[in-house]
Design a protein around this motif. Structure first.
Motif, PDB file in Angstrom:
ATOM      1  N   PHE A 111      47.287  -1.247   8.377  1.00 59.24           N
ATOM      2  CA  PHE A 111      46.293  -1.075   7.320  1.00 59.24           C
ATOM      3  C   PHE A 111      45.943   0.385   7.026  1.00 59.24           C
ATOM      4  O   PHE A 111      45.425   0.698   5.961  1.00 59.24           O
ATOM      5  CB  PHE A 111      45.002  -1.812   7.691  1.00 59.24           C
ATOM      6  CG  PHE A 111      45.238  -3.266   7.987  1.00 59.24           C
ATOM      7  CD1 PHE A 111      45.429  -4.186   6.969  1.00 59.24           C
ATOM      8  CD2 PHE A 111      45.305  -3.711   9.294  1.00 59.24           C
ATOM      9  CE1 PHE A 111      45.659  -5.524   7.241  1.00 59.24           C
ATOM     10  CE2 PHE A 111      45.529  -5.049   9.579  1.00 59.24           C
ATOM     11  CZ  PHE A 111      45.710  -5.956   8.553  1.00 59.24           C
ATOM     12  N   PHE A 112      46.208   1.276   8.010  1.00 60.57           N
ATOM     13  CA  PHE A 112      45.825   2.675   7.866  1.00 60.57           C
ATOM     14  C   PHE A 112      46.993   3.580   8.235  1.00 60.57           C
ATOM     15  O   PHE A 112      47.809   3.235   9.082  1.00 60.57           O
ATOM     16  CB  PHE A 112      44.638   3.011   8.780  1.00 60.57           C
ATOM     17  CG  PHE A 112      43.396   2.254   8.436  1.00 60.57           C
ATOM     18  CD1 PHE A 112      42.503   2.754   7.504  1.00 60.57           C
ATOM     19  CD2 PHE A 112      43.127   1.028   9.025  1.00 60.57           C
ATOM     20  CE1 PHE A 112      41.351   2.058   7.178  1.00 60.57           C
ATOM     21  CE2 PHE A 112      41.989   0.320   8.700  1.00 60.57           C
ATOM     22  CZ  PHE A 112      41.095   0.832   7.782  1.00 60.57           C
ATOM     23  N   SER A 113      47.060   4.734   7.603  1.00 59.02           N
ATOM     24  CA  SER A 113      48.064   5.732   7.971  1.00 59.02           C
ATOM     25  C   SER A 113      47.340   6.974   8.478  1.00 59.02           C
ATOM     26  O   SER A 113      46.169   7.188   8.176  1.00 59.02           O
ATOM     27  CB  SER A 113      48.950   6.078   6.777  1.00 59.02           C
ATOM     28  OG  SER A 113      48.167   6.650   5.752  1.00 59.02           O
ATOM     29  N   ILE A 114      48.063   7.788   9.262  1.00 53.92           N
ATOM     30  CA  ILE A 114      47.503   9.028   9.793  1.00 53.92           C
ATOM     31  C   ILE A 114      48.243  10.202   9.161  1.00 53.92           C
ATOM     32  O   ILE A 114      49.469  10.190   9.066  1.00 53.92           O
ATOM     33  CB  ILE A 114      47.664   9.112  11.326  1.00 53.92           C
ATOM     34  CG1 ILE A 114      46.890   7.994  12.009  1.00 53.92           C
ATOM     35  CG2 ILE A 114      47.196  10.458  11.843  1.00 53.92           C
ATOM     36  CD1 ILE A 114      47.037   7.999  13.526  1.00 53.92           C
ATOM     37  N   PHE A 126      43.237  28.503  14.805  1.00 53.05           N
ATOM     38  CA  PHE A 126      43.860  27.522  13.922  1.00 53.05           C
ATOM     39  C   PHE A 126      43.076  26.217  13.987  1.00 53.05           C
ATOM     40  O   PHE A 126      42.478  25.894  15.002  1.00 53.05           O
ATOM     41  CB  PHE A 126      45.317  27.267  14.337  1.00 53.05           C
ATOM     42  CG  PHE A 126      46.182  28.486  14.223  1.00 53.05           C
ATOM     43  CD1 PHE A 126      46.795  28.801  13.031  1.00 53.05           C
ATOM     44  CD2 PHE A 126      46.371  29.324  15.313  1.00 53.05           C
ATOM     45  CE1 PHE A 126      47.588  29.938  12.918  1.00 53.05           C
ATOM     46  CE2 PHE A 126      47.157  30.453  15.217  1.00 53.05           C
ATOM     47  CZ  PHE A 126      47.773  30.764  14.013  1.00 53.05           C
ATOM     48  N   ARG A 127      43.108  25.483  12.884  1.00 48.01           N
ATOM     49  CA  ARG A 127      42.417  24.194  12.821  1.00 48.01           C
ATOM     50  C   ARG A 127      43.427  23.111  12.460  1.00 48.01           C
ATOM     51  O   ARG A 127      44.254  23.287  11.563  1.00 48.01           O
ATOM     52  CB  ARG A 127      41.333  24.238  11.755  1.00 48.01           C
ATOM     53  CG  ARG A 127      40.603  22.895  11.616  1.00 48.01           C
ATOM     54  CD  ARG A 127      39.600  22.940  10.517  1.00 48.01           C
ATOM     55  NE  ARG A 127      40.340  22.926   9.247  1.00 48.01           N
ATOM     56  CZ  ARG A 127      39.775  22.951   8.068  1.00 48.01           C
ATOM     57  NH1 ARG A 127      38.483  23.057   7.948  1.00 48.01           N
ATOM     58  NH2 ARG A 127      40.509  22.908   6.973  1.00 48.01           N
ATOM     59  N   LEU A 128      43.341  21.997  13.184  1.00 45.78           N
ATOM     60  CA  LEU A 128      44.121  20.811  12.838  1.00 45.78           C
ATOM     61  C   LEU A 128      43.145  19.761  12.332  1.00 45.78           C
ATOM     62  O   LEU A 128      42.221  19.358  13.043  1.00 45.78           O
ATOM     63  CB  LEU A 128      44.884  20.268  14.053  1.00 45.78           C
ATOM     64  CG  LEU A 128      45.637  18.961  13.802  1.00 45.78           C
ATOM     65  CD1 LEU A 128      46.739  19.145  12.761  1.00 45.78           C
ATOM     66  CD2 LEU A 128      46.204  18.405  15.084  1.00 45.78           C
ATOM     67  N   TYR A 129      43.326  19.359  11.084  1.00 42.47           N
ATOM     68  CA  TYR A 129      42.503  18.318  10.467  1.00 42.47           C
ATOM     69  C   TYR A 129      43.365  17.057  10.420  1.00 42.47           C
ATOM     70  O   TYR A 129      44.416  17.042   9.778  1.00 42.47           O
ATOM     71  CB  TYR A 129      42.098  18.770   9.062  1.00 42.47           C
ATOM     72  CG  TYR A 129      41.296  17.769   8.274  1.00 42.47           C
ATOM     73  CD1 TYR A 129      39.971  17.495   8.596  1.00 42.47           C
ATOM     74  CD2 TYR A 129      41.858  17.107   7.191  1.00 42.47           C
ATOM     75  CE1 TYR A 129      39.237  16.585   7.859  1.00 42.47           C
ATOM     76  CE2 TYR A 129      41.132  16.201   6.442  1.00 42.47           C
ATOM     77  CZ  TYR A 129      39.824  15.941   6.778  1.00 42.47           C
ATOM     78  OH  TYR A 129      39.098  15.041   6.041  1.00 42.47           O
ATOM     79  N   VAL A 130      42.941  16.033  11.142  1.00 46.19           N
ATOM     80  CA  VAL A 130      43.682  14.763  11.200  1.00 46.19           C
ATOM     81  C   VAL A 130      42.826  13.702  10.513  1.00 46.19           C
ATOM     82  O   VAL A 130      41.634  13.574  10.813  1.00 46.19           O
ATOM     83  CB  VAL A 130      43.954  14.338  12.664  1.00 46.19           C
ATOM     84  CG1 VAL A 130      44.743  13.047  12.707  1.00 46.19           C
ATOM     85  CG2 VAL A 130      44.683  15.434  13.413  1.00 46.19           C
ATOM     86  N   TYR A 131      43.424  12.957   9.606  1.00 51.23           N
ATOM     87  CA  TYR A 131      42.641  11.956   8.887  1.00 51.23           C
ATOM     88  C   TYR A 131      43.418  10.649   8.722  1.00 51.23           C
ATOM     89  O   TYR A 131      44.642  10.635   8.694  1.00 51.23           O
ATOM     90  CB  TYR A 131      42.185  12.488   7.525  1.00 51.23           C
ATOM     91  CG  TYR A 131      43.312  12.954   6.620  1.00 51.23           C
ATOM     92  CD1 TYR A 131      43.803  12.131   5.616  1.00 51.23           C
ATOM     93  CD2 TYR A 131      43.870  14.223   6.771  1.00 51.23           C
ATOM     94  CE1 TYR A 131      44.830  12.557   4.779  1.00 51.23           C
ATOM     95  CE2 TYR A 131      44.885  14.656   5.938  1.00 51.23           C
ATOM     96  CZ  TYR A 131      45.361  13.826   4.948  1.00 51.23           C
ATOM     97  OH  TYR A 131      46.376  14.244   4.128  1.00 51.23           O
ATOM     98  N   THR A 132      42.659   9.555   8.642  1.00 52.60           N
ATOM     99  CA  THR A 132      43.250   8.249   8.401  1.00 52.60           C
ATOM    100  C   THR A 132      42.983   7.866   6.945  1.00 52.60           C
ATOM    101  O   THR A 132      41.939   8.183   6.388  1.00 52.60           O
ATOM    102  CB  THR A 132      42.648   7.175   9.327  1.00 52.60           C
ATOM    103  OG1 THR A 132      41.224   7.181   9.187  1.00 52.60           O
ATOM    104  CG2 THR A 132      43.004   7.433  10.769  1.00 52.60           C
ATOM    105  N   THR A 133      43.958   7.209   6.366  1.00 48.86           N
ATOM    106  CA  THR A 133      43.860   6.770   4.982  1.00 48.86           C
ATOM    107  C   THR A 133      44.113   5.270   4.926  1.00 48.86           C
ATOM    108  O   THR A 133      45.051   4.763   5.555  1.00 48.86           O
ATOM    109  CB  THR A 133      44.915   7.492   4.109  1.00 48.86           C
ATOM    110  OG1 THR A 133      44.782   8.894   4.299  1.00 48.86           O
ATOM    111  CG2 THR A 133      44.738   7.164   2.651  1.00 48.86           C
ATOM    112  N   HIS A 134      43.262   4.563   4.195  1.00 44.56           N
ATOM    113  CA  HIS A 134      43.453   3.127   4.003  1.00 44.56           C
ATOM    114  C   HIS A 134      44.668   2.932   3.104  1.00 44.56           C
ATOM    115  O   HIS A 134      44.745   3.501   2.008  1.00 44.56           O
ATOM    116  CB  HIS A 134      42.196   2.517   3.369  1.00 44.56           C
ATOM    117  CG  HIS A 134      42.210   1.034   3.360  1.00 44.56           C
ATOM    118  ND1 HIS A 134      42.725   0.308   2.321  1.00 44.56           N
ATOM    119  CD2 HIS A 134      41.789   0.143   4.289  1.00 44.56           C
ATOM    120  CE1 HIS A 134      42.620  -0.982   2.587  1.00 44.56           C
ATOM    121  NE2 HIS A 134      42.043  -1.111   3.773  1.00 44.56           N
TER     122      HIS A 134
END
Length: 118
Positions: A43-46, A87-95
């Protein structure tokens, strides 16, 4: 909207010492939690993106969407009084169905640069 935050971890430390003459590679592990027996990846992707936050000069990140920060040798510079990059790592989930962001996490990595004697 359902909020699903990704699991994010650095196998190493968030504080790294790098040699200028060697390539730098910092791996990251990401995951989605299961909800009972349901695999949430149906249902979600990263997704993720690396950005430079600070440093003595700008660094080109060859693969900003990779699961690791990878920089070629000699891409980090040594300047008087400024040998630290952040450095910044932004990780997000998308429906998957709606395309909406469902959750996110941020990881910060500090890299101290060491020069080697010639």
């Amino acid at each position: 909207t359902t909020k699903i935050e990704p699991g994010v971890s650095l196998p190493g430390s968030e504080f790294v010492t790098a040699k200028r003459s060697r390539p730098l590679s910092i791996p990251v592990q990401v995951s989605l939690a299961k909800c009972g027996s349901t695999d949430m990846s149906d249902f979600f992707s990263i997704s993720q993106v690396w950005t430079q936050v600070s440093g003595p000069d700008s660094v080109l990140i060859p693969s900003p969407r990779a699961l690791y920060l990878s920089l070629p040798a000699f891409s980090l510079s040594m300047k008087a009084g400024a040998t630290v990059y952040r450095f910044r790592l932004y990780v997000y989930t998308t429906h998957r169905a709606s395309g909406q962001v469902a959750g996110f996490k941020t990881i910060w990595v500090t890299v101290s640069v060491e020069d080697e004697p010639v």
